[in-house]
Design an enzyme around this catalytic site. Structure first.
Site, short mmCIF file in Angstrom:
data_model
loop_
_atom_site.label_atom_id
_atom_site.label_comp_id
_atom_site.label_asym_id
_atom_site.label_seq_id
_atom_site.Cartn_x
_atom_site.Cartn_y
_atom_site.Cartn_z
N ASN A 1 36.85 38.44 41.15
CA ASN A 1 38.27 38.50 41.56
C ASN A 1 38.89 37.49 40.38
O ASN A 1 38.14 36.85 39.71
CB ASN A 1 38.54 37.55 42.83
CG ASN A 1 38.47 38.31 43.97
OD1 ASN A 1 38.92 39.57 44.07
ND2 ASN A 1 37.77 38.10 45.19
N TYR B 1 46.27 39.22 53.13
CA TYR B 1 46.50 38.18 52.02
C TYR B 1 48.01 38.20 52.00
O TYR B 1 48.81 37.50 51.48
CB TYR B 1 46.01 38.92 50.78
CG TYR B 1 44.59 38.64 50.25
CD1 TYR B 1 44.24 37.39 49.92
CD2 TYR B 1 43.73 39.56 50.66
CE1 TYR B 1 42.97 37.08 49.64
CE2 TYR B 1 42.28 39.39 50.47
CZ TYR B 1 42.12 38.26 49.89
OH TYR B 1 40.54 37.83 49.76
N CYS C 1 37.19 46.47 46.11
CA CYS C 1 37.59 45.30 46.94
C CYS C 1 36.89 45.91 48.41
O CYS C 1 37.07 46.86 48.49
CB CYS C 1 38.98 44.97 47.04
SG CYS C 1 39.37 43.60 48.13
N HIS D 1 44.73 42.90 46.63
CA HIS D 1 45.10 41.89 47.57
C HIS D 1 46.51 41.91 47.95
O HIS D 1 47.04 40.65 48.35
CB HIS D 1 44.74 40.48 47.10
CG HIS D 1 43.13 40.23 47.21
ND1 HIS D 1 42.66 39.02 46.75
CD2 HIS D 1 42.13 41.04 47.51
CE1 HIS D 1 41.31 39.36 46.96
NE2 HIS D 1 40.91 40.16 47.31
N ARG E 1 36.66 26.52 42.55
CA ARG E 1 37.37 27.12 43.87
C ARG E 1 38.18 26.08 44.59
O ARG E 1 39.43 26.16 45.06
CB ARG E 1 36.67 27.99 44.72
CG ARG E 1 37.51 28.54 45.63
CD ARG E 1 36.38 29.39 46.78
NE ARG E 1 37.00 29.93 47.83
CZ ARG E 1 36.51 30.71 48.75
NH1 ARG E 1 35.28 31.22 48.66
NH2 ARG E 1 37.00 31.36 49.86
#
Length: 421
Positions: free
Chosen positions: A144, A244, A164, A194, A90
């Site tokens: 995700n 987002y 989500c 998102h 990440r």
């Protein structure tokens, strides 16, 4: 009822366990299996999970295993919450795109594509194991990028619904501002995972009074602040975008900001180290306050509600989920995966009708759906050219030189996770 959580060694898991314990009347679990290849983390999380159940007098049994097939056998539902490559991957996703002047984020833009490429093959392998061990089990995907992963699962014929926590977070926030019970708040929530907007906030149900104009007039500054957006954006749109959307509406500002501070992944990694130390304390028998800063707010409530509806009559009849479009948004293919209010029951999720969308939103949804088509193709079949096309199609990239540079960086940083590279 038996549930399995694949990725059960996650530091998120105590949030889920707390929800299972509090909401036992909605979702009566007799056995919960935490599945994770990281045996050391699994031992810490599993121990805390048992203490949480014991403190709240939950009679359910919690077991742990590193064996997927054994863990999912006879499960009524399997929850997927994976992070392939961990926080290290990440952190790379959040940094190397910045070298090309593009946003670095774990689900949006080039970083989001990298995560999809790492994740889709692993999730599909797990789903096949679930199908072989227990073909009737529902798969609830919280992994995700949820939209792309859910589409991969559905196209492979799995019984899957994506989940989500963005929508339930808005529901709870608006309920507090309105001083009403969250069950009274219905969202006109439309878009992709998102990439969503709250077009209306209705009291009492889908046909209730739309109080969004009042919310924006009375609480616009607070709402915009939570989104980390200028209030002018919210006022001009007259709707509430997902946070987002900041990556789209203020891309260059975000890139400058990200270049001046540690990555979110670095912050979370430090937090996880502290959380795992806490989980090892035999006196701890509740989720620690620090977990609230980890993210995933209200995840447990959303997961309980969805599982209860899929497995019986205990959950809410209408919930925000990720599922096939099936004509709901007429400008998208039927097999696109969208995030909208849906009627959920034993047969799965059926999207509710939504009003015609302003081209301002429909255009971006269509563009990102095209990117997701190409991203899934790259995740399933691999190849540098497919990665390049997906990046070129993304509205936050869209330039040849950017896509070329990002393709090289993506492959270099993810080679160990890409069988074809």
């Amino acid at each position: 009822m038996k549930l399995a959580v694949v990725g059960g060694g996650s530091t998120y898991t105590p949030e889920l366990i707390d929800g299972f314990a509090r909401l036992r009347d909605t979702l009566p679990i007799e056995e919960l299996v935490l599945v994770d290849p990281a045996a050391d983390r699994l031992e810490l999380v599993g121990g805390l999970a048992r203490r949480i159940f014991a403190k709240q007098d939950h009679a359910g049994r919690i077991t742990t295993t590193t064996d997927v097939e054994a863990g999912v056998a006879d499960a009524d539902a399997v929850l997927l919450q994976l992070r392939v490559g961990g926080q290290a991957a990440r952190e790379r996703d959040e940094t190397w795109p910045l070298e090309c002047g593009c946003v670095g984020q774990e689900t949006t833009g080039a970083g989001g594509l990298a995560k999809a490429l790492r994740t889709v093959p692993v999730v599909l392998d797990i789903a096949e194991r679930v199908r072989r061990a227990n073909p009737d089990a529902w798969i609830i995907d919280f992994t995700n990028p949820v939209g792309i992963v859910t589409r991969a699962l559905l196209q492979a014929g799995h019984k899957a619904v994506g989940l989500c926590n963005v929508a339930i977070g808005f529901q709870r926030k608006f309920a507090r501002l309105l001083d009403v019970n969250p069950s009274e708040v219905h969202l006109d929530h439309v878009g992709l995972n998102h990439l969503t907007w709250e077009l209306g906030v209705r009291l009492g149900g889908p046909d209730g009074e739309n109080v969004l104009p009042r919310l924006l007039a009375e609480h616009g500054e607070a709402i915009a602040g939570d989104l980390r957006m200028d209030r002018r954006i919210v006022d001009r749109l007259g709707v509430v975008p997902s946070y987002y959307l900041r990556y789209f509406y203020a891309h260059d500002e975000v890139v400058r900001e990200l270049g001046t501070k540690p990555s979110r992944a670095a912050e979370v990694a430090a937090m996880e180290k502290e959380l795992l130390a806490m989980y090892g304390d035999p006196a701890l028998d509740e989720k620690p306050e620090l977990l609230a800063k980890r993210g995933g707010a209200f995840y447990s409530e959303a997961a309980v509600d969805l599982a209860a509806s899929l497995l019986g009559d205990g959950g809410s009849p209408v919930q925000v989920v990720n599922t096939y479009n099936r004509g709901t948004l007429p400008f998208l293919p039927d097999d696109a995966v969208i995030e909208v209010q849906a009627r959920v029951g034993r047969d799965g999720a059926a999207p509710l009708p939504v009003p015609a969308l302003d081209p301002l939103y429909a255009g971006l949804i269509a563009n990102v759906t095209a990117y997701e088509d190409l991203a899934l193709d790259a995740a399933l079949r691999g190849g540098r050219d497919r990665v390049f096309k997906a990046l070129l199609a993304h509205p936050l990239i869209g330039q040849f030189d950017y896509a070329e540079g990002l393709t090289d960086r993506l492959i270099a940083h993810n080679r160990e996770h890409l069988a074809w590279a």
